[in-house]
Design an enzyme around this catalytic site. Structure first.
Site, mmCIF file in Angstrom:
data_model
loop_
_atom_site.group_PDB
_atom_site.id
_atom_site.type_symbol
_atom_site.label_atom_id
_atom_site.label_comp_id
_atom_site.label_asym_id
_atom_site.label_seq_id
_atom_site.Cartn_x
_atom_site.Cartn_y
_atom_site.Cartn_z
ATOM 1 N N HIS A 152 0.357 -135.483 75.881
ATOM 2 C CA HIS A 152 0.523 -134.048 75.644
ATOM 3 C C HIS A 152 -0.729 -133.463 74.974
ATOM 4 C CE1 HIS A 152 2.979 -130.437 74.573
ATOM 5 N NE2 HIS A 152 2.076 -130.357 73.619
ATOM 6 N N GLU A 153 -1.105 -134.054 73.840
ATOM 7 C CA GLU A 153 -2.261 -133.519 73.106
ATOM 8 C C GLU A 153 -3.542 -133.682 73.916
ATOM 9 O OE1 GLU A 153 -1.624 -131.604 70.750
ATOM 10 O OE2 GLU A 153 0.420 -132.279 70.286
ATOM 11 N N HIS B 131 -3.910 -130.730 76.116
ATOM 12 C CA HIS B 131 -4.508 -129.615 75.363
ATOM 13 C C HIS B 131 -6.014 -129.834 75.207
ATOM 14 C CE1 HIS B 131 -0.983 -127.378 74.133
ATOM 15 N NE2 HIS B 131 -0.422 -128.398 73.514
ATOM 16 N N GLU C 121 -0.250 -124.607 76.705
ATOM 17 C CA GLU C 121 0.880 -125.537 76.753
ATOM 18 C C GLU C 121 1.127 -126.037 78.177
ATOM 19 O OE1 GLU C 121 1.948 -126.669 74.076
ATOM 20 O OE2 GLU C 121 3.840 -127.660 74.527
HETATM 21 ZN ZN ZN Z 1 1.533 -128.486 72.857
#
Ligand code: ZN
Length: 503
Positions: free
Chosen positions: A266-267, A270, A297
């Protein structure tokens, strides 16, 4: 002699450099700082926030901006210049509505409130956190009053800072289209009688081995390790600190595989967006910035869920996981692993929620924080309101506030109106991923071979390189030909529910 626009760009670059120092100090606070340094760190953070704000809102920036706007047609225009001026005008007008004293107070109070939240959350002690939340809300109400909004609702004023153009009304439309299909899906899954073999994910996964695999996955999907770091913090986050310096964090739970691994994917999503923005050439301008948090996101969600929980991804990564944790997963089949990582079930913690129920966590917060901000819901009554909503949405009794209304860092950090952007991200991610599959017909084969560069290149050229040239809604229209909609997300979730639960 340089013209106003050139001078303006030089000024903006210095302001962004000052801002990057603030970001570095903020990262240090989350990752390295010992409690003894919290009080003074609040002073450092607020001083930097004030300096940055004063410089950005100064008369000289206003004058240069006005001069550049009036010269817009007389000098050689580049396609970038109108975008830079348009977005700067928006930011400048917004920022000049906020007095420096309020900006400084917000920075100072939220630093202390976050420290109080960390302590209160450990002991599940809401009364310890409540006075801090009251102070933060009071400052956010002042901020909303300064900013104003078309509807006059304070929530819309704050929302505009995270997702330009979105309002309670515009979000209610997409959420209303999402909610009934989502609730029905979760009910069908619960009624299927099938349970994912999540025991597989709850074995003993040593932190060091988890870190090794998480790093390997981050770099494999495209994180530039030479221009970033992966560290540990209480609340995982990504900070695009400066050109060539994008930092992400995770946390390791030795009794659960998913937290760190999917959190890191997830990170990393980003981080790859931050690394793909043209910061080296456009620092200080909107072209070097992410266009709203929903699109940010969408990048994390795509890698975490649409790629990271897909069969092609695990065709490549399950063998690596098996060898990293050997002999822990020797008995695990591909089908059982896939079912386990695609488990759908109501749970208390948002950041650990599955792809489907996650969006209900957001709807709950969206409703509560509107009332909290207007004062229709008193701070002391938040736990009860939270728990009642949770029971209604998830059918579960919240055991304590650390698993309830105190689980997230956002409110202590003053991030009110931020949560809806997570669900926007889920919707955008599904719409983009469908478009990527149409553009890259052999995408599944590439992912199965551990080749992630094709998808990343597609994201770079369709999304990352544009900075704030387009809003989220404009991007999705350009890329998919369709408006923002929950349909792609719901279709994706429904097809998985059918595959794994026969639901
Ligand atoms: Zn996030």
């Amino acid at each position: 002699m340089s013209d106003a626009y050139t001078k303006l760009l030089a000024e903006l670059k210095e302001i962004a450099t000052l801002g990057s120092i603030g970001a570095l100090v903020g990262w240090d606070e989350q990752v390295m700082l010992k409690p003894g340094g919290t009080e003074f760190r609040a002073q450092q953070g607020s001083l930097l926030a004030r300096m940055t704000h004063e410089r950005f809102t100064s008369k000289s920036i206003g004058d240069l901006l006005a001069a550049a706007e009036s010269n817009a047609s007389s000098t050689e225009p580049t396609p970038d210049r109108p975008v830079v001026l348009r977005e700067l005008r928006r930011d400048y007008d917004r920022a000049t509505k906020l007095p420096s004293s309020l900006v400084e107070q917000l920075a100072h109070t939220t630093t202390l409130a976050q420290a109080a939240w960390v302590e209160a959350r450990k002991k599940s002690d809401f009364p310890h956190f409540a006075p801090w939340l009251t102070k933060v809300l009071d400052l956010k109400r002042q901020e909303a009053a300064c900013l104003g909004s078309k509807s006059g609702h304070p929530y819309d004023a704050l929302l505009g800072g995270y997702e330009p153009g979105e309002t309670i009304e515009s979000l209610n439309k997409v959420f209303a289209a999402m909610k009934p299909r989502l609730v029905a899906l979760i009910e069908r899954v619960a009624g299927s009688g099938k349970k994912a073999p999540i025991e597989i994910l709850e074995r003993h996964y040593p932190a060091a081995a988890q870190e090794k695999l998480a790093r390997e996955a981050a770099v494999a999907i495209g994180f530039d390790d030479n221009a970033g770091r992966l560290d540990v913090s209480v609340h995982p986050f990504c900070s695009g600190i400066a050109p060539g310096d994008t930092r992400i964090t995770t946390r390791y739970d030795e009794r659960f595989f998913g937290d760190a691994f999917f959190g890191t994917l997830h990170e990393t999503g980003h981080a790859m967006y931050e690394q793909g923005l043209p910061k080296q050439t456009h620092l200080g301008t909107a072209l070097a910035d992410a266009t709203g948090l929903g699109i940010h996101e969408s990048q994390s969600r795509m890698w975490e869920n649409l790629v990271g929980r897909s069969r092609p991804f695990w065709n490549h990564f399950l063998l690596k996981a098996k060898s990293t944790f050997t002999p822990l997963l020797d008995d695990v089949s591909m089908d059982d692993w896939m079912f386990a990582v695609n488990d759908v079930r109501p749970s208390f913690i948002r950041t650990e929620a599955d792809e489907a129920t996650y969006n209900l966590h957001i709807l709950l917060r969206f409703e509560i924080e509107q009332q909290m901000l207007t004062g229709d819901l008193n701070v002391a009554d938040i736990p009860a309101a939270w728990n009642a909503s949770f029971k209604r949405y998830f059918g579960l009794d919240v055991p304590d506030d650390s698993k309830g209304c105190m689980q997230d860092v956002h409110w202590s950090a003053g991030l009110i109106g931020y949560f809806p952007t997570y669900s926007l991200g889920n919707m955008y991610a599904a719409q983009f991923f469908d478009a990527a599959k149409r553009a890259l017909p052999n995408l599944d084969d590439m992912l199965s071979k551990g080749r992630f560069d094709g998808l990343l290149a597609w994201l770079r050229s369709n999304i990352h390189m544009h900075g704030r040239r387009f809003t989220g809604r404009e991007l999705v229209k350009r890329i998919t030909g369709e408006d923002l909609s929950p349909n792609a997300l719901l279709t994706h979730l429904e097809s998985k529910a059918h595959e794994y639960y026969g639901a």
